[in-house]
Design an enzyme around this catalytic site. Structure first.
Site, PDB file in Angstrom:
ATOM      1  N   GLY A  37       2.918  13.550  -5.562  1.00 47.66           N
ATOM      2  CA  GLY A  37       3.636  14.262  -6.621  1.00 47.66           C
ATOM      3  C   GLY A  37       3.872  13.392  -7.837  1.00 47.66           C
ATOM      4  N   THR A 144      -6.524   5.464  -0.081  1.00 47.10           N
ATOM      5  CA  THR A 144      -5.353   6.137   0.488  1.00 47.10           C
ATOM      6  C   THR A 144      -4.290   5.166   0.986  1.00 47.10           C
ATOM      7  N   SER A 146      -1.715   2.460   2.600  1.00 44.14           N
ATOM      8  CA  SER A 146      -1.180   2.107   3.914  1.00 44.14           C
ATOM      9  C   SER A 146       0.176   2.760   4.129  1.00 44.14           C
ATOM     10  N   GLY A 181      11.577  -8.405  11.624  1.00 46.84           N
ATOM     11  CA  GLY A 181      10.364  -8.918  10.980  1.00 46.84           C
ATOM     12  C   GLY A 181      10.709  -9.805   9.788  1.00 46.84           C
ATOM     13  N   GLY A 186      10.982  -7.958   4.813  1.00 52.18           N
ATOM     14  CA  GLY A 186      12.259  -8.325   5.433  1.00 52.18           C
ATOM     15  C   GLY A 186      13.037  -9.314   4.593  1.00 52.18           C
ATOM     16  N   GLU A 188      12.526 -10.062   1.285  1.00 47.20           N
ATOM     17  CA  GLU A 188      12.875  -9.548  -0.051  1.00 47.20           C
ATOM     18  C   GLU A 188      14.061  -8.575   0.053  1.00 47.20           C
ATOM     19  N   ASP A 314      -5.480  -1.112   0.239  1.00 52.38           N
ATOM     20  CA  ASP A 314      -4.878  -1.355   1.561  1.00 52.38           C
ATOM     21  C   ASP A 314      -5.641  -0.707   2.705  1.00 52.38           C
ATOM     22  N   HIS A 323      -2.300  -6.158  -6.482  1.00 53.22           N
ATOM     23  CA  HIS A 323      -3.300  -6.726  -7.407  1.00 53.22           C
ATOM     24  C   HIS A 323      -4.668  -6.869  -6.731  1.00 53.22           C
ATOM     25  N   HIS A 446       7.351 -29.002 -22.969  1.00 50.79           N
ATOM     26  CA  HIS A 446       8.572 -29.584 -22.417  1.00 50.79           C
ATOM     27  C   HIS A 446       9.776 -28.961 -23.106  1.00 50.79           C
TER      28      HIS A 446
HETATM   29  P1  FAD Z   1      -1.046   2.937  -2.059  1.00 53.82           P
HETATM   30  O1  FAD Z   1      -0.270   2.309  -3.150  1.00 53.82           O
HETATM   31  O2  FAD Z   1      -0.438   3.035  -0.719  1.00 53.82           O
HETATM   32  O3  FAD Z   1      -1.526   4.347  -2.579  1.00 53.82           O
HETATM   33  C1  FAD Z   1      -2.183   5.266  -1.773  1.00 53.82           C
HETATM   34  C2  FAD Z   1      -1.824   6.662  -2.216  1.00 53.82           C
HETATM   35  O4  FAD Z   1      -2.706   7.575  -1.571  1.00 53.82           O
HETATM   36  C3  FAD Z   1      -0.415   7.112  -1.843  1.00 53.82           C
HETATM   37  O5  FAD Z   1       0.288   7.529  -2.990  1.00 53.82           O
HETATM   38  C4  FAD Z   1      -0.626   8.281  -0.883  1.00 53.82           C
HETATM   39  O6  FAD Z   1       0.327   9.296  -1.078  1.00 53.82           O
HETATM   40  C5  FAD Z   1      -2.005   8.757  -1.298  1.00 53.82           C
HETATM   41  N1  FAD Z   1      -2.731   9.476  -0.246  1.00 53.82           N
HETATM   42  C6  FAD Z   1      -2.943   9.104   1.039  1.00 53.82           C
HETATM   43  N2  FAD Z   1      -3.720  10.020   1.664  1.00 53.82           N
HETATM   44  C7  FAD Z   1      -3.989  10.991   0.755  1.00 53.82           C
HETATM   45  C8  FAD Z   1      -4.733  12.187   0.785  1.00 53.82           C
HETATM   46  N3  FAD Z   1      -5.384  12.591   1.876  1.00 53.82           N
HETATM   47  N4  FAD Z   1      -4.790  12.941  -0.332  1.00 53.82           N
HETATM   48  C9  FAD Z   1      -4.144  12.578  -1.460  1.00 53.82           C
HETATM   49  N5  FAD Z   1      -3.439  11.428  -1.546  1.00 53.82           N
HETATM   50  C10 FAD Z   1      -3.362  10.650  -0.461  1.00 53.82           C
HETATM   51  N6  FAD Z   1       2.288  -5.670  -3.319  1.00 53.82           N
HETATM   52  C11 FAD Z   1       2.270  -6.590  -4.299  1.00 53.82           C
HETATM   53  O7  FAD Z   1       1.195  -7.026  -4.704  1.00 53.82           O
HETATM   54  N7  FAD Z   1       3.418  -7.051  -4.879  1.00 53.82           N
HETATM   55  C12 FAD Z   1       4.635  -6.622  -4.473  1.00 53.82           C
HETATM   56  O8  FAD Z   1       5.649  -7.059  -5.017  1.00 53.82           O
HETATM   57  C13 FAD Z   1       4.695  -5.663  -3.442  1.00 53.82           C
HETATM   58  N8  FAD Z   1       5.880  -5.193  -3.020  1.00 53.82           N
HETATM   59  C14 FAD Z   1       5.909  -4.234  -2.038  1.00 53.82           C
HETATM   60  C15 FAD Z   1       7.153  -3.791  -1.596  1.00 53.82           C
HETATM   61  C16 FAD Z   1       7.222  -2.846  -0.602  1.00 53.82           C
HETATM   62  C17 FAD Z   1       8.579  -2.360  -0.142  1.00 53.82           C
HETATM   63  C18 FAD Z   1       6.033  -2.308  -0.044  1.00 53.82           C
HETATM   64  C19 FAD Z   1       6.092  -1.233   1.006  1.00 53.82           C
HETATM   65  C20 FAD Z   1       4.796  -2.749  -0.470  1.00 53.82           C
HETATM   66  C21 FAD Z   1       4.730  -3.733  -1.464  1.00 53.82           C
HETATM   67  N9  FAD Z   1       3.508  -4.234  -1.905  1.00 53.82           N
HETATM   68  C22 FAD Z   1       3.481  -5.200  -2.876  1.00 53.82           C
HETATM   69  C23 FAD Z   1       2.230  -3.755  -1.359  1.00 53.82           C
HETATM   70  C24 FAD Z   1       1.607  -2.730  -2.316  1.00 53.82           C
HETATM   71  O9  FAD Z   1       2.510  -1.664  -2.506  1.00 53.82           O
HETATM   72  C25 FAD Z   1       0.293  -2.217  -1.764  1.00 53.82           C
HETATM   73  O10 FAD Z   1      -0.553  -3.296  -1.457  1.00 53.82           O
HETATM   74  C26 FAD Z   1      -0.403  -1.330  -2.774  1.00 53.82           C
HETATM   75  O11 FAD Z   1       0.400  -0.238  -3.124  1.00 53.82           O
HETATM   76  C27 FAD Z   1      -1.738  -0.832  -2.229  1.00 53.82           C
HETATM   77  O12 FAD Z   1      -2.341   0.018  -3.153  1.00 53.82           O
HETATM   78  P2  FAD Z   1      -3.334   1.188  -2.686  1.00 53.82           P
HETATM   79  O13 FAD Z   1      -3.730   1.881  -3.922  1.00 53.82           O
HETATM   80  O14 FAD Z   1      -4.355   0.639  -1.786  1.00 53.82           O
HETATM   81  O15 FAD Z   1      -2.442   2.155  -1.792  1.00 53.82           O
HETATM   82  P1  NAD Z   2       4.485  -8.774   7.058  1.00 55.78           P
HETATM   83  O1  NAD Z   2       3.193  -8.783   7.749  1.00 55.78           O
HETATM   84  O2  NAD Z   2       4.671  -9.549   5.816  1.00 55.78           O
HETATM   85  O3  NAD Z   2       5.627  -9.270   8.050  1.00 55.78           O
HETATM   86  C1  NAD Z   2       5.890  -8.650   9.281  1.00 55.78           C
HETATM   87  C2  NAD Z   2       6.639  -9.620  10.157  1.00 55.78           C
HETATM   88  O4  NAD Z   2       7.077  -8.928  11.305  1.00 55.78           O
HETATM   89  C3  NAD Z   2       5.771 -10.786  10.638  1.00 55.78           C
HETATM   90  O5  NAD Z   2       6.475 -11.985  10.454  1.00 55.78           O
HETATM   91  C4  NAD Z   2       5.548 -10.449  12.111  1.00 55.78           C
HETATM   92  O6  NAD Z   2       5.369 -11.608  12.907  1.00 55.78           O
HETATM   93  C5  NAD Z   2       6.835  -9.737  12.445  1.00 55.78           C
HETATM   94  N1  NAD Z   2       6.763  -8.847  13.594  1.00 55.78           N
HETATM   95  C6  NAD Z   2       5.718  -8.071  13.995  1.00 55.78           C
HETATM   96  N2  NAD Z   2       6.062  -7.362  15.089  1.00 55.78           N
HETATM   97  C7  NAD Z   2       7.356  -7.678  15.371  1.00 55.78           C
HETATM   98  C8  NAD Z   2       8.279  -7.258  16.360  1.00 55.78           C
HETATM   99  N3  NAD Z   2       7.947  -6.352  17.284  1.00 55.78           N
HETATM  100  N4  NAD Z   2       9.537  -7.794  16.354  1.00 55.78           N
HETATM  101  C9  NAD Z   2       9.887  -8.713  15.413  1.00 55.78           C
HETATM  102  N5  NAD Z   2       9.032  -9.143  14.451  1.00 55.78           N
HETATM  103  C10 NAD Z   2       7.799  -8.626  14.417  1.00 55.78           C
HETATM  104  O7  NAD Z   2       4.815  -7.224   6.857  1.00 55.78           O
HETATM  105  P2  NAD Z   2       5.901  -6.516   5.967  1.00 55.78           P
HETATM  106  O8  NAD Z   2       6.979  -7.456   5.564  1.00 55.78           O
HETATM  107  O9  NAD Z   2       6.246  -5.275   6.715  1.00 55.78           O
HETATM  108  O10 NAD Z   2       5.069  -6.124   4.683  1.00 55.78           O
HETATM  109  C11 NAD Z   2       3.925  -5.254   4.800  1.00 55.78           C
HETATM  110  C12 NAD Z   2       2.904  -5.545   3.763  1.00 55.78           C
HETATM  111  O11 NAD Z   2       3.381  -5.210   2.478  1.00 55.78           O
HETATM  112  C13 NAD Z   2       2.491  -6.984   3.755  1.00 55.78           C
HETATM  113  O12 NAD Z   2       1.131  -7.045   4.061  1.00 55.78           O
HETATM  114  C14 NAD Z   2       2.704  -7.455   2.360  1.00 55.78           C
HETATM  115  O13 NAD Z   2       1.576  -8.076   1.867  1.00 55.78           O
HETATM  116  C15 NAD Z   2       3.019  -6.209   1.556  1.00 55.78           C
HETATM  117  N6  NAD Z   2       4.170  -6.541   0.698  1.00 55.78           N
HETATM  118  C16 NAD Z   2       3.971  -7.447  -0.292  1.00 55.78           C
HETATM  119  C17 NAD Z   2       5.034  -7.830  -1.079  1.00 55.78           C
HETATM  120  C18 NAD Z   2       4.819  -8.841  -2.149  1.00 55.78           C
HETATM  121  O14 NAD Z   2       3.676  -9.109  -2.472  1.00 55.78           O
HETATM  122  N7  NAD Z   2       5.858  -9.409  -2.728  1.00 55.78           N
HETATM  123  C19 NAD Z   2       6.286  -7.301  -0.868  1.00 55.78           C
HETATM  124  C20 NAD Z   2       6.446  -6.403   0.160  1.00 55.78           C
HETATM  125  C21 NAD Z   2       5.366  -6.018   0.942  1.00 55.78           C
END
Ligand code: FAD
Ligand code: NAD
Length: 467
Positions: A37, A144, A146, A181, A186, A188, A314, A323, A446
């Protein structure tokens, strides 16, 4: 409205929207379909952006409480959580609208609805009004993304037992937050609620925090977070949770098994990783192959095994980072347009936006040891950096790893203020195949935090000057 395009992108996150925009820039007609949406995917709606908005706001709140007096500023500070959340929502909404604007600018048709691949070149979209649109295109890009990895036996209600999505929208500050985790999410989101007043306890399966990050940095990171008041229980797993009259009773036991104990909490955040999301996409029907972890298998040109179907972001292999998804999107669109798209996976940075920040790129010391590569290390602490002193942010250090023979930079890990921004020069250096001496002999302003990167680079050849 045309129903035939050069390319259809399914998913409107950083992988999807950037692919569609780049295709548009290159003169191809593109549609981008997202069921959410609002375009922007996980990143803009429930990921990178809302989390960074809350990290920024909570950091200012904490700073005002703890550091203003030291700077000679007297202020009465009070938390207005609804206003903080409203600011986060405003930023998200402005950025998601920004994607719609970019679509218009690049003649991309943004379609709200659930996409499903019927056959190579054919996508059916169910729109929110219950209608079905049939689209055709020569190329289909799956982007799509993760979804949250579930913890077996635990049901997320997004109120008491939350994923990152619920943790970004809590309506009050939990007295006790249990984080499952000790990964990026966790630490952040744990930091956000710690700063706003929660007691934060982190349970981690492994014997360390942030797997994949240079171990020395991870250990320093855990020490600093512990100093900030977070508590950690490593080598431990959550085996169950029950709702009680007063909150939650969470059962934990040693990762290797053993006796169980109970931890009480008001809110539990489950963040044990994310899984590729390719559900209901029709991949079985068209025969697109997935790997054991459910990711679309692609070659170096992002092509799946089915002609005309590609995947980026993803939902394919590699780090789950916005990125990385964006870079793959650009490369995939360029390859489709007959250009030479390419991503350098050795230079993908990764940043944890806590305070201090943690930022890494390339190899860690553990990687180099495992690969038998001879390397040199240069290190510099922020305690010796003039700018860090002036901003009262001296925790942490810069670590540069370079090839022992050629001096080529192989990796960098920074824990400290602005680590994410500081890392950018090292990423660029690596992209250009630079040596540590190249960084060391580059003039740095500096007093800046970036001088710590220069001094660490000098350290590779043993001539760090300011220590
Ligand atoms: P997504 O951003 O997941 O986009 C996929 C989209 O596809 C979704 O909107 C979904 O609704 C849509 N979709 C799925 N199936 C269908 C379908 N059948 N039809 C239509 N639409 C569909 N990464 C960073 O680099 N820096 C960060 O600071 C960072 N912080 C994060 C914080 C959190 C809390 C989380 C959860 C993730 C964070 N990430 C961060 C990870 C980052 O969000 C993902 O790596 C990134 O969004 C992946 O982009 P993507 O386009 O592959 O997928
Ligand atoms: P993560 O993979 O960073 O961390 C998951 C943690 O959970 C690991 O340390 C793992 O050992 C632990 N774990 C797994 N199973 C467990 C269990 N049963 N009990 C206790 N601990 C367990 O995953 P996340 O923090 O969920 O983030 C998901 C993804 O989103 C990551 O791949 C990350 O790259 C992306 N992300 C990126 C950013 C950023 O770039 N700043 C911010 C948020 C999320």
């Amino acid at each position: 409205m045309a129903d035939s395009f050069d390319a259809i992108v399914i998913g409107g996150g950083p992988g999807g929207y950037n692919a569609a925009i780049r295709l548009g820039q290159l003169g191809l007609s593109a549609a981008c379909v997202d069921k959410r949406g609002a375009f922007g995917g996980t990143c803009l709606n429930v990921g990178c952006i809302p989390s960074k908005a809350l990290l920024h706001a909570s950091e200012r709140f904490h700073e005002a409480h703890n550091d203003f007096a030291k700077l000679g500023i007297k202020a009465k500070i009070e938390l207005d959580l609804p206003a903080m959340m409203a600011q986060k929502t405003k930023v998200v909404s402005e950025l998601t609208k920004g994607v719609e604007f970019l679509f218009k600018k690049n003649k991309v048709e943004g379609i709200v609805g659930e996409g499903r691949i019927l056959a190579p070149g054919k996508v059916e979209v169910k729109t929110p009004d219950g209608k079905v649109r049939s689209l055709t295109a020569k190329h289909i890009i799956i982007a799509t993304g993760s979804d949250i990895a579930p913890l077996p036996g635990v049901t997320i209600d997004e109120k008491q037992i939350v994923s990152s999505t619920g943790a970004l929208s809590l309506t009050s500050v939990p007295k006790k937050l249990l984080v499952v985790g000790a990964g990026v999410i966790g630490l952040e989101l744990g930091s956000v609620w710690k700063r706003l007043g929660s007691e934060v306890h982190v349970v981690e399966f492994l014997d360390r925090v942030t797997p994949g990050i240079d171990l020395e940095v991870a250990k320093a990171f855990q020490r600093i977070l512990t100093k900030q008041g977070m508590t950690f229980q490593l080598s431990t797993k959550v085996t169950g949770v029950e709702k009680t009259k007063t909150g939650l009773a969470v059962t934990v036991e040693a990762a290797a098994g053993g006796s169980k104990s109970t931890i009480e909490a008001d809110v539990m955040l489950v963040c044990i990783g994310r899984r590729p999301y390719t559900d209901n996409l029709g991949l079985d029907g068209v025969g697109v192959q997935l790997d054991k972890r459910g990711r679309v298998i692609t070659d170096k040109h992002y092509r799946s095994n089915v002609m005309g179907i590609y995947a980026v972001g993803d939902c394919r292999e590699g780090p789950m980072l916005a990125h990385k998804a964006e870079d793959e999107a650009v490369a995939c669109a360029e390859l489709i347009a007959g250009k030479a798209g390419h991503v350098n996976y050795d230079a993908i940075p990764s940043v944890i936006y806590t305070f201090p920040e943690v930022a890494v790129v390339g190899k860690s010391e553990e990687d180099l040891k495992a690969e038998g590569v001879a390397y040199k290390v240069g290190k510099f602490p922020f305690t010796a950096n003039a700018r860090a002193k002036t901003i009262m942010a001296t925790d942490g250090f810069v670590k540069i790893l370079a090839d022992a023979k050629t001096d080529k930079v192989l990796g960098c890990a920074i824990i400290g203020p602005e680590a994410g921004n500081l890392l950018a020069e090292v990423v660029l250096a690596m992209e250009f195949g630079a040596s540590s001496e190249d960084i060391a002999r580059t003039c740095h302003s500096h007093p800046t935090l970036s001088e710590a990167v220069r001094q660490a680079s000098m350290g590779v050849e043993g001539w760090t000057m300011q220590m």
